[in-house]
Design a protein around this motif. Structure first.
Motif, PDB file in Angstrom:
ATOM      1  N   VAL A  24       0.829  -1.247  -0.155  1.00 23.61           N
ATOM      2  CA  VAL A  24      -0.040  -0.135   0.007  1.00 23.61           C
ATOM      3  C   VAL A  24       0.852   1.306   0.239  1.00 23.61           C
ATOM      4  O   VAL A  24       0.623   2.395  -0.872  1.00 23.61           O
ATOM      5  N   GLU A  28       0.555   4.216  -2.947  1.00 21.84           N
ATOM      6  CA  GLU A  28       0.284   5.446  -2.604  1.00 21.84           C
ATOM      7  C   GLU A  28       1.264   6.395  -2.820  1.00 21.84           C
ATOM      8  O   GLU A  28       1.259   7.462  -3.194  1.00 21.84           O
ATOM      9  N   GLY A  32      -0.179   5.297  -7.551  1.00 20.08           N
ATOM     10  CA  GLY A  32      -0.766   4.668  -8.400  1.00 20.08           C
ATOM     11  C   GLY A  32      -0.114   4.736  -9.890  1.00 20.08           C
ATOM     12  O   GLY A  32      -0.361   3.758 -10.588  1.00 20.08           O
ATOM     13  N   PHE A  55      -4.182  -9.606   0.102  1.00 20.10           N
ATOM     14  CA  PHE A  55      -4.376  -7.979  -0.154  1.00 20.10           C
ATOM     15  C   PHE A  55      -5.948  -7.858  -0.270  1.00 20.10           C
ATOM     16  O   PHE A  55      -6.432  -7.016   0.360  1.00 20.10           O
ATOM     17  N   GLN A  56      -6.723  -8.937  -0.738  1.00 16.58           N
ATOM     18  CA  GLN A  56      -8.238  -8.735  -1.067  1.00 16.58           C
ATOM     19  C   GLN A  56      -8.673  -8.782   0.450  1.00 16.58           C
ATOM     20  O   GLN A  56      -9.557  -7.911   0.716  1.00 16.58           O
ATOM     21  N   MET A  59      -7.789  -5.383   2.267  1.00 17.69           N
ATOM     22  CA  MET A  59      -8.295  -4.006   1.631  1.00 17.69           C
ATOM     23  C   MET A  59      -9.604  -4.154   1.033  1.00 17.69           C
ATOM     24  O   MET A  59     -10.025  -3.063   0.612  1.00 17.69           O
ATOM     25  N   MET A  61     -10.279  -5.447  -1.852  1.00 18.04           N
ATOM     26  CA  MET A  61     -10.305  -5.335  -3.245  1.00 18.04           C
ATOM     27  C   MET A  61      -8.918  -5.724  -3.814  1.00 18.04           C
ATOM     28  O   MET A  61      -7.959  -6.074  -3.048  1.00 18.04           O
ATOM     29  N   PRO A  63      -4.983  -5.659  -5.635  1.00 18.81           N
ATOM     30  CA  PRO A  63      -4.310  -4.845  -5.811  1.00 18.81           C
ATOM     31  C   PRO A  63      -4.404  -4.140  -7.427  1.00 18.81           C
ATOM     32  O   PRO A  63      -4.034  -2.817  -7.216  1.00 18.81           O
ATOM     33  N   HIS A  65      -7.303  -3.138  -8.626  1.00 13.40           N
ATOM     34  CA  HIS A  65      -8.147  -2.235  -8.467  1.00 13.40           C
ATOM     35  C   HIS A  65      -7.627  -1.138  -7.615  1.00 13.40           C
ATOM     36  O   HIS A  65      -8.103  -0.107  -7.606  1.00 13.40           O
ATOM     37  N   PHE A  66      -6.949  -1.580  -6.397  1.00 13.67           N
ATOM     38  CA  PHE A  66      -6.441  -0.575  -5.597  1.00 13.67           C
ATOM     39  C   PHE A  66      -5.744   0.304  -6.356  1.00 13.67           C
ATOM     40  O   PHE A  66      -5.482   1.580  -5.945  1.00 13.67           O
ATOM     41  N   GLU A  69      -7.833   2.733  -8.066  1.00 19.90           N
ATOM     42  CA  GLU A  69      -8.545   3.625  -7.231  1.00 19.90           C
ATOM     43  C   GLU A  69      -7.438   4.884  -6.688  1.00 19.90           C
ATOM     44  O   GLU A  69      -7.904   5.766  -6.554  1.00 19.90           O
ATOM     45  N   THR A  70      -6.379   4.448  -6.424  1.00 15.71           N
ATOM     46  CA  THR A  70      -5.294   5.497  -6.116  1.00 15.71           C
ATOM     47  C   THR A  70      -5.110   6.589  -7.095  1.00 15.71           C
ATOM     48  O   THR A  70      -5.219   7.796  -7.007  1.00 15.71           O
TER      49      THR A  70
END
Length: 127
Positions: A24, A28, A32, A55-56, A59, A61, A63, A65-66, A69-70
């Motif tokens: 993460v 971040e 992303g 991770f799912q 979080m 979701m 990785p 998707h994360f 999203e970021t």
């Protein structure tokens, strides 16, 4: 630290697993951009399948998707806080062009980037 990073740090969720936490932070810190799920896996030393499940679980979701999203959070921040052209924002956030950005943004926010930008912002008054 940029305003985006301060905002992100203040709303950061605690992640229980140190491997997921490292991933993460990697994702971040790059907003992303220029990071893939494979790079996130490599940074923690787990198998891709093991990492994906962990991770799912942590979080809620995948990785991939994360990462998206970021990137979209950063897009929204730039739309609301900069005068950069949407094409420039697309390139800054790792989208191939403004059409690709608009499609992903519309799917997430049910509005186009230009419509969001043209909306008047309500700024909270200081207490």
């Amino acid at each position: 630290m940029s305003a985006f990073d301060r905002e992100r740090a203040s709303s950061f969720r605690a992640v229980g697993d140190p491997c997921v936490q490292r991933a993460v932070v990697l994702i971040e810190s790059r907003k992303g951009r220029d990071v893939s799920p494979e790079q996130a896996v490599a940074s923690v030393g787990l198998s891709p399948r093991q990492f994906g499940r962990l991770f799912q679980l942590q979080m809620g979701m995948t990785p991939k998707h994360f990462i998206l999203e970021t990137r979209l959070r950063y897009v929204r921040f730039l739309l609301e806080n900069s005068s950069l052209a949407i094409t420039a924002i697309a390139h800054e956030t790792g989208f191939s062009d403004s059409a690709h950005l608009a499609t992903a943004f519309r799917k997430k926010h049910q509005t186009s980037p230009s419509t969001l930008r043209s909306r008047p912002r309500i700024v909270p008054s200081p207490a």
